[in-house]
Write an enzyme that holds these catalytic residues in place. Structure first.
Site, PDB file in Angstrom:
ATOM      1  N   ASP A  58      -0.040   4.133   1.847  1.00  0.00           N
ATOM      2  CA  ASP A  58      -0.596   4.747   0.636  1.00  0.00           C
ATOM      3  C   ASP A  58      -0.953   6.213   0.889  1.00  0.00           C
ATOM      4  O   ASP A  58      -2.081   6.639   0.673  1.00  0.00           O
ATOM      5  CB  ASP A  58      -1.825   3.946   0.164  1.00  0.00           C
ATOM      6  N   ASP A  91       3.824   2.561  -0.823  1.00  0.00           N
ATOM      7  CA  ASP A  91       3.293   3.617  -1.684  1.00  0.00           C
ATOM      8  C   ASP A  91       3.415   4.926  -0.930  1.00  0.00           C
ATOM      9  O   ASP A  91       2.440   5.624  -0.628  1.00  0.00           O
ATOM     10  CB  ASP A  91       1.865   3.334  -2.138  1.00  0.00           C
ATOM     11  N   ASN A 129       4.448  -0.544  -4.898  1.00  0.00           N
ATOM     12  CA  ASN A 129       4.630  -0.582  -6.345  1.00  0.00           C
ATOM     13  C   ASN A 129       4.803   0.815  -6.939  1.00  0.00           C
ATOM     14  O   ASN A 129       5.576   1.018  -7.888  1.00  0.00           O
ATOM     15  CB  ASN A 129       3.465  -1.314  -7.014  1.00  0.00           C
ATOM     16  N   HIS A 242      -8.220  -4.079  -5.102  1.00  0.00           N
ATOM     17  CA  HIS A 242      -7.200  -4.961  -5.665  1.00  0.00           C
ATOM     18  C   HIS A 242      -7.478  -6.431  -5.349  1.00  0.00           C
ATOM     19  O   HIS A 242      -7.074  -7.316  -6.103  1.00  0.00           O
ATOM     20  CB  HIS A 242      -5.811  -4.601  -5.130  1.00  0.00           C
TER      21      HIS A 242
END
Length: 350
Positions: A58, A91, A129, A242
């Site tokens: 990320d 990500d 995602n 999450h």
């Protein structure tokens, strides 16, 4: 065979170191590239007492949100450990992946950020995602490897390492890494929303998911590695914003627990954390602190097995020996904030 039958039933219900050779062998057992899943195998050897690598997720924000600071500390720790590679848990490029192979974000968020000498090693990456919101095929394209030789991104693949200690009187070890494309498993992304996702190569979804599950089952069943590590973007267990991913709990978790996986490593939650399974020796490790963080814990999160949670940026290192696996979590300043040691009991070093 009993395990195999059990997992088939579960599947039907769920629907160099020095690298000795820089030539990484790639095999593909099926010719249907649109559904080629855990059928790519990359094999390499390590001469040395341990296999050393970093894990970050990320991260791709053009140096912002402390991405550059994390990169600096990764370079320092990478040099101290003489790392062999880096794992990215997805990500890779925010907010919406890459627009194509010529997107300047590749240079601005990757090549121009992770410039330390120690980080000029292979980066084995999965898609997250946010990567699927852009041109997912661009990140998978060999064209990016021609721009930066480090970039090794596939939907799913297996990385096999054999460790050969300098002291030939001591036994070596082996580690198999199973990289899984987790985004297509999550139902939320398939529902109408303001975001669009690049599902090319994934449709039809049911076939793609079944192939992934079958490949993972067979790969774990046949693996003889000392250490088995599964990498995906999405959480299985997490107390971060999450939280747990139900689709992963129902479809992936039974397989990896049944076949003795040691670590499940993910990103998605922008934090660092360690959770121990209460049902098996499996450890859940989140390394999603490559840039934007500070999202806190999920309200009402399942705290079962929680060993460590850091609400901030950072990354982790892993050192693997024949009978010992050592994990260190580092914060944005490069300070150690948590450690984990796993020992393989009953293995002889001779």
């Amino acid at each position: 065979m009993a395990k195999l039958a059990k997992m088939q039933n579960l599947l039907s219900r769920s629907m160099g170191w020095a690298v000795v050779s820089m030539n990484i062998i790639i095999f593909c057992f099926l010719t249907d590239e649109s559904h080629c899943s855990l059928q790519h195998v990359r094999s390499a050897k390590k001469i040395g007492d341990s296999l050393n690598f970093l894990v970050v997720g990320d991260w791709g924000r053009k140096g912002l949100y402390n991405q550059s600071r994390v990169a600096t500390q990764m370079g320092r720790i990478g040099e101290e450990l003489d790392i062999d590679f880096v794992i990215s848990t997805g990500d890779n490029f925010y907010e919406n992946g890459l627009t194509g192979i010529d997107d300047p974000s590749f240079e601005e968020s990757f090549s121009g950020i992770y410039t330390a000498k120690s980080l000029q090693t292979p980066w084995y990456s999965v898609l997250g995602n946010h990567d699927y919101r852009g041109n997912a095929l661009a990140q998978l394209s060999p064209s990016l490897r021609s721009q930066d030789h480090r970039w090794q991104c596939e939907r799913s693949f297996i990385l096999k390492y054999t460790i050969y200690p300098h002291d030939l009187q001591s036994g070596g070890g082996s580690a198999d890494f199973f990289f899984v494309d987790t985004t297509p498993f999550v139902d939320h992304y398939w529902k109408p929303s303001k975001n669009t996702y690049d599902w090319r190569g994934v449709l039809p979804r049911e076939k793609y998911l079944n192939q992934q599950l079958q490949d993972l089952q067979v790969a774990l069943e046949t693996s003889t590695a000392t250490w088995k590590i599964v990498i995906g973007h999405h959480t299985i267990r997490s107390v971060g914003s999450h939280g747990d991913t139900e689709e992963m709990i129902h479809q992936i978790l039974p397989i990896i627990e049944a076949y003795g996986v040691d670590l499940y490593v993910n990103g998605h939650d922008h934090c660092l954390e360690h959770i121990s399974s209460v049902n098996s020796p499996l450890q859940f490790l989140t390394s999603g602190g490559g840039s934007k963080a500070w999202r806190g814990m999920k309200e009402g999160a399942n705290m079962e097995g929680l060993q460590f949670f850091h609400n901030g940026q950072g990354f982790m290192s892993v050192q693997i020996q024949a009978t010992l696996l050592h994990v260190v979590f580092y914060d944005v300043e490069g300070s150690t904030v948590h450690e984990l040691n796993l020992l393989k009991e009953g293995l002889s070093v001779s």
